[in-house]
Design an enzyme around this catalytic site. Structure first.
Site, PDB file in Angstrom:
ATOM      1  N   TYR A  86       0.834  -1.201   0.000  1.00  0.00           N
ATOM      2  CA  TYR A  86       0.000   0.000   0.000  1.00  0.00           C
ATOM      3  C   TYR A  86       0.874   1.258   0.000  1.00  0.00           C
ATOM      4  O   TYR A  86       0.628   2.198  -0.776  1.00  0.00           O
ATOM      5  CB  TYR A  86      -0.926   0.011   1.218  1.00  0.00           C
ATOM      6  CG  TYR A  86      -1.661   1.314   1.378  1.00  0.00           C
ATOM      7  CD1 TYR A  86      -2.754   1.617   0.575  1.00  0.00           C
ATOM      8  CD2 TYR A  86      -1.243   2.259   2.314  1.00  0.00           C
ATOM      9  CE1 TYR A  86      -3.426   2.826   0.693  1.00  0.00           C
ATOM     10  CE2 TYR A  86      -1.914   3.475   2.441  1.00  0.00           C
ATOM     11  CZ  TYR A  86      -2.991   3.749   1.627  1.00  0.00           C
ATOM     12  OH  TYR A  86      -3.638   4.946   1.742  1.00  0.00           O
ATOM     13  N   ARG A 133       2.302   8.313  12.914  1.00  0.00           N
ATOM     14  CA  ARG A 133       2.020   9.556  13.645  1.00  0.00           C
ATOM     15  C   ARG A 133       0.525   9.887  13.661  1.00  0.00           C
ATOM     16  O   ARG A 133      -0.004  10.398  14.655  1.00  0.00           O
ATOM     17  CB  ARG A 133       2.796  10.698  13.004  1.00  0.00           C
ATOM     18  CG  ARG A 133       2.579  12.072  13.639  1.00  0.00           C
ATOM     19  CD  ARG A 133       2.976  13.163  12.673  1.00  0.00           C
ATOM     20  NE  ARG A 133       2.169  13.117  11.453  1.00  0.00           N
ATOM     21  CZ  ARG A 133       2.520  13.686  10.303  1.00  0.00           C
ATOM     22  NH1 ARG A 133       3.671  14.324  10.201  1.00  0.00           N
ATOM     23  NH2 ARG A 133       1.731  13.600   9.239  1.00  0.00           N
ATOM     24  N   ARG A 143     -10.532   6.107   9.282  1.00  0.00           N
ATOM     25  CA  ARG A 143      -9.545   5.487   8.391  1.00  0.00           C
ATOM     26  C   ARG A 143      -8.638   4.552   9.188  1.00  0.00           C
ATOM     27  O   ARG A 143      -8.326   4.836  10.347  1.00  0.00           O
ATOM     28  CB  ARG A 143      -8.700   6.562   7.699  1.00  0.00           C
ATOM     29  CG  ARG A 143      -9.502   7.555   6.874  1.00  0.00           C
ATOM     30  CD  ARG A 143      -8.574   8.505   6.124  1.00  0.00           C
ATOM     31  NE  ARG A 143      -7.810   9.355   7.015  1.00  0.00           N
ATOM     32  CZ  ARG A 143      -8.063  10.642   7.228  1.00  0.00           C
ATOM     33  NH1 ARG A 143      -9.099  11.215   6.637  1.00  0.00           N
ATOM     34  NH2 ARG A 143      -7.304  11.366   8.034  1.00  0.00           N
ATOM     35  N   PHE A 203      16.140  18.812  -1.488  1.00  0.00           N
ATOM     36  CA  PHE A 203      14.751  18.447  -1.760  1.00  0.00           C
ATOM     37  C   PHE A 203      14.434  17.058  -1.222  1.00  0.00           C
ATOM     38  O   PHE A 203      13.341  16.815  -0.684  1.00  0.00           O
ATOM     39  CB  PHE A 203      14.523  18.509  -3.273  1.00  0.00           C
ATOM     40  CG  PHE A 203      13.141  18.139  -3.723  1.00  0.00           C
ATOM     41  CD1 PHE A 203      12.084  19.025  -3.592  1.00  0.00           C
ATOM     42  CD2 PHE A 203      12.894  16.903  -4.311  1.00  0.00           C
ATOM     43  CE1 PHE A 203      10.813  18.692  -4.031  1.00  0.00           C
ATOM     44  CE2 PHE A 203      11.628  16.558  -4.748  1.00  0.00           C
ATOM     45  CZ  PHE A 203      10.579  17.454  -4.607  1.00  0.00           C
TER      46      PHE A 203
END
Length: 332
Positions: A86, A133, A143, A203
């Site tokens: 997932y 978290r 969810r 980045f």
């Protein structure tokens, strides 16, 4: 769920093809991110302005994400293998896509885009951190993304972990999932050590050091089941300013895994596994290794190149968020 499965599943499978259809849009969604579908001609127009090499990468990633989202529409995350799968669909593929864009733009060497295992780990580390978290927030929104294979050893229902009488078992479950996520850190360090462009490095590195700091804050912390656990703003700014080269990132990783190590309860069922993975991270994070060189480009070229990467990141992130909403709607 506002889009029926008989409409949603074919749409997900064909979503990548809509990038090449100037007029395609979908106006019947009632989801909060419906603007993505309603204004899709604007998105697809920007996509078609890109060079073919970038179009091919984005289209391929969207295709794979669509297939993955369709797979998880009617099932929850049960095993740890399915958790990895997932997370691959919603984040690992974004990491792979960006890595291929970095290489295609020649900002980075071909190996960065070719080594999909490392790129996937970059995404999985971030996604697992977010899932860990956000336990309470996800529970309040209906969810569930924690793998049943793990939490079922500690509670009959995932929601039971939030009950005060189950807090000790809840923290043990939390620690096991954090230990699972830490296994991606060696791949993260290897990936970052290959980057040569400074802007690409920043980045990629900043979200990773934010993630390790977040896991350190969450480890063995009952507050995960009571409210929001976040790193301090000053701490976040320091991480952003410091994570500019591989040796600095290694030092940051070392600092936070040491913080986790100091909090490992001797009675925790995962304590030995946590100690083992931290030992492997320590080995990779020891000072004295060679620092990867950075290539410096002209400001104009670098700005254009990173604008392209940012556009691609924004697009892929938007699709990832939208398709994750599809999964959540499918579960409801």
């Amino acid at each position: 769920m506002t889009i029926s499965l008989d409409v949603k599943v074919p749409m997900l499978h064909e979503f990548h093809s809509y990038l090449y259809q100037p007029e395609w849009k979908y106006m019947e969604s009632k989801e909060k991110d419906r603007q993505v579908l309603e204004d899709f001609p604007t998105i697809s127009m920007e996509f078609r302005k890109l060079s073919k090499v970038y179009q091919d990468v984005i289209s391929d990633i969207c295709h794979k994400m669509g297939v993955g989202m369709a797979e998880f529409l009617e099932k929850k995350v049960d095993s740890q293998h399915e958790w990895d799968k997932y997370c691959h669909y919603v984040a690992g593929l974004v990491g792979i896509g960006l890595s291929r864009l970095f290489s295609a733009s020649e900002l980075e060497d071909p190996i960065v885009g070719q080594d999909t295992e490392l790129a996937n780990s970059m995404g999985l580390f971030l996604q697992k951190t977010n899932i860990i978290r956000d336990y309470l927030e996800d529970q309040l929104e209906g969810r569930e993304f924690w793998p049943r294979e793990v939490w079922s050893r500690y509670a009959k229902k995932l929601s039971d972990l939030a009950k005060p009488e189950n807090i000790d078992m809840a923290v043990q479950c939390l620690n096991e999932l954090i230990t699972n996520a830490l296994h991606h850190v060696p791949d993260v360090l290897t990936y970052l050590s290959r980057l040569k462009n400074q802007s690409v490095f920043n980045f990629c590195a900043i979200p990773q050091v934010m993630a390790i700091a977040t896991l350190a804050a969450c480890y063995n912390n009952k507050q995960v089941f009571r409210g929001v656990v976040k790193i301090r703003k000053g701490q976040a700014v320091t991480l952003m300013m410091d994570a500019t080269n591989i040796q600095a990132v290694k030092a940051i990783m070392y600092q936070y895994v040491e913080e986790i190590y100091q909090k490992i309860p001797s009675t925790d069922p995962s304590s030995s596994k946590t100690q083992q993975v931290i030992a492997s991270i320590r080995t990779m994070s020891l000072p004295g290794g060679p620092m990867a060189s950075r290539h410096h480009y002209s400001p104009i070229y670098l700005s254009c190149a990173m604008l392209l990467a940012a556009l691609s990141w924004q697009y892929l992130s938007t699709i990832s968020k939208a398709t994750e909403e599809y999964v959540q709607a499918g579960e409801n």
